[in-house]
Design an enzyme around this catalytic site. Sequence first.
Site, PDB file in Angstrom:
ATOM      1  CE  LYS A 146      39.503  43.081  37.005  1.00 16.88           C
ATOM      2  NZ  LYS A 146      40.250  43.821  38.099  1.00 16.88           N
TER       3      LYS A 146
ATOM      4  NE  ARG B 245      44.381  43.397  33.045  1.00 18.98           N
ATOM      5  CZ  ARG B 245      44.281  42.150  33.711  1.00 18.98           C
ATOM      6  NH1 ARG B 245      43.547  41.455  33.364  1.00 18.98           N
ATOM      7  NH2 ARG B 245      44.869  42.268  34.910  1.00 18.98           N
TER       8      ARG B 245
ATOM      9  NE  ARG C  94      45.606  38.718  44.246  1.00 19.46           N
ATOM     10  CZ  ARG C  94      45.086  39.432  42.843  1.00 19.46           C
ATOM     11  NH1 ARG C  94      43.832  39.468  42.893  1.00 19.46           N
ATOM     12  NH2 ARG C  94      45.999  39.784  42.135  1.00 19.46           N
TER      13      ARG C  94
ATOM     14  NE  ARG D 185      48.188  37.384  40.375  1.00 23.68           N
ATOM     15  CZ  ARG D 185      47.127  37.866  39.868  1.00 23.68           C
ATOM     16  NH1 ARG D 185      45.979  37.309  40.107  1.00 23.68           N
ATOM     17  NH2 ARG D 185      47.376  38.600  38.910  1.00 23.68           N
TER      18      ARG D 185
ATOM     19  NE  ARG E 279      48.958  43.198  38.595  1.00 25.93           N
ATOM     20  CZ  ARG E 279      48.411  42.429  39.723  1.00 25.93           C
ATOM     21  NH1 ARG E 279      49.083  42.347  40.710  1.00 25.93           N
ATOM     22  NH2 ARG E 279      47.329  42.117  39.597  1.00 25.93           N
TER      23      ARG E 279
HETATM   24  P1  AMP Z   1      45.001  39.156  36.299  1.00 30.35           P
HETATM   25  O1  AMP Z   1      44.914  37.578  36.862  1.00 30.35           O
HETATM   26  O2  AMP Z   1      43.497  39.430  35.691  1.00 30.35           O
HETATM   27  O3  AMP Z   1      45.456  40.087  37.090  1.00 30.35           O
HETATM   28  O4  AMP Z   1      46.073  38.938  35.082  1.00 30.35           O
HETATM   29  C1  AMP Z   1      47.421  38.660  35.794  1.00 30.35           C
HETATM   30  C2  AMP Z   1      48.031  39.268  34.228  1.00 30.35           C
HETATM   31  O5  AMP Z   1      47.984  38.487  33.039  1.00 30.35           O
HETATM   32  C3  AMP Z   1      47.986  40.555  33.785  1.00 30.35           C
HETATM   33  O6  AMP Z   1      48.864  41.515  34.828  1.00 30.35           O
HETATM   34  C4  AMP Z   1      48.326  40.496  32.400  1.00 30.35           C
HETATM   35  O7  AMP Z   1      49.919  40.554  32.371  1.00 30.35           O
HETATM   36  C5  AMP Z   1      48.086  39.254  31.970  1.00 30.35           C
HETATM   37  N1  AMP Z   1      46.539  39.544  31.615  1.00 30.35           N
HETATM   38  C6  AMP Z   1      45.378  38.874  32.134  1.00 30.35           C
HETATM   39  N2  AMP Z   1      44.286  39.288  31.320  1.00 30.35           N
HETATM   40  C7  AMP Z   1      44.697  40.074  30.253  1.00 30.35           C
HETATM   41  C8  AMP Z   1      44.180  40.621  29.246  1.00 30.35           C
HETATM   42  N3  AMP Z   1      42.677  40.821  29.125  1.00 30.35           N
HETATM   43  N4  AMP Z   1      45.056  41.801  28.430  1.00 30.35           N
HETATM   44  C9  AMP Z   1      46.199  41.604  28.410  1.00 30.35           C
HETATM   45  N5  AMP Z   1      47.013  41.023  29.539  1.00 30.35           N
HETATM   46  C10 AMP Z   1      46.177  40.308  30.506  1.00 30.35           C
END
Ligand code: AMP
Length: 218
Positions: free
Chosen positions: A17, A92, A132, A165, A176
Amino acid sequence: MKGAGHIILLGAPGVGKGTQAKVISADLGLPHVSTGDMLRASVTTGSEMGKRAKAVMESGALVNDEIILGIVSERLREDDARNGVVFDGFPRTVVQAEGLDRLLSDIAGVSIGHILHIVLEDEEIVDRLSGRRVCRDCGAIYHMRFQPPKVDGCCDRCGGELFQRDDDQPAVIRHRLAVYMAETAPLVSFYRGRSGYAEVDGNGTSAAVTDRIRGFLG
Ligand code: AMP
């Protein structure tokens, strides 16, 4: 230009994404809105929200819907979001998707133009996430095997340091994916019947996936 409207990228963590959002955002001249990047930035600056989000993010769980809808609401009211944005990692949960519909009817700007669901098998996802690496300075995304940087540990684009990360460790990745199945996968039935919904095969190189996406965006 009224443009494409908002673009939502659906799919498990690791399907690409972020990588695709950057390309589409440049193609269409729409801002890339990654709630994950916004949260990581607030963790780095040590804001109150960042302090609360840090532990939740490290565990691979989801940050509270109200906080997320708050930051998205603020972001959508900025000038550059007028013609639409490319959402990455949002919504999400069904609560967030319902909140977004409400926000969009309040703001009275463009609506959701495309919902692109990137589909990939679990095994491939774990492979991609564990390899990654991300640039600390410009956010460029690499993969140790599929898309390594020219110089180890160093961003091709800006020379910044590449890091892994915390939530890309195998145990957290599994959690996750479980969270995705429980909380985010239901969004597929939420959006499937809407105009602009499309399933995109996430296999192959990022350029191949981009081509498929461009086919849907027209
Ligand atoms: P990402 O970079 O999108 O994989 O997000 C990393 C982490 O940020 C996720 O595992 C969640 O803990 C938090 N996070 C990011 N976007 C959201 C969202 N829309 N709703 C809830 N938690 C989020």
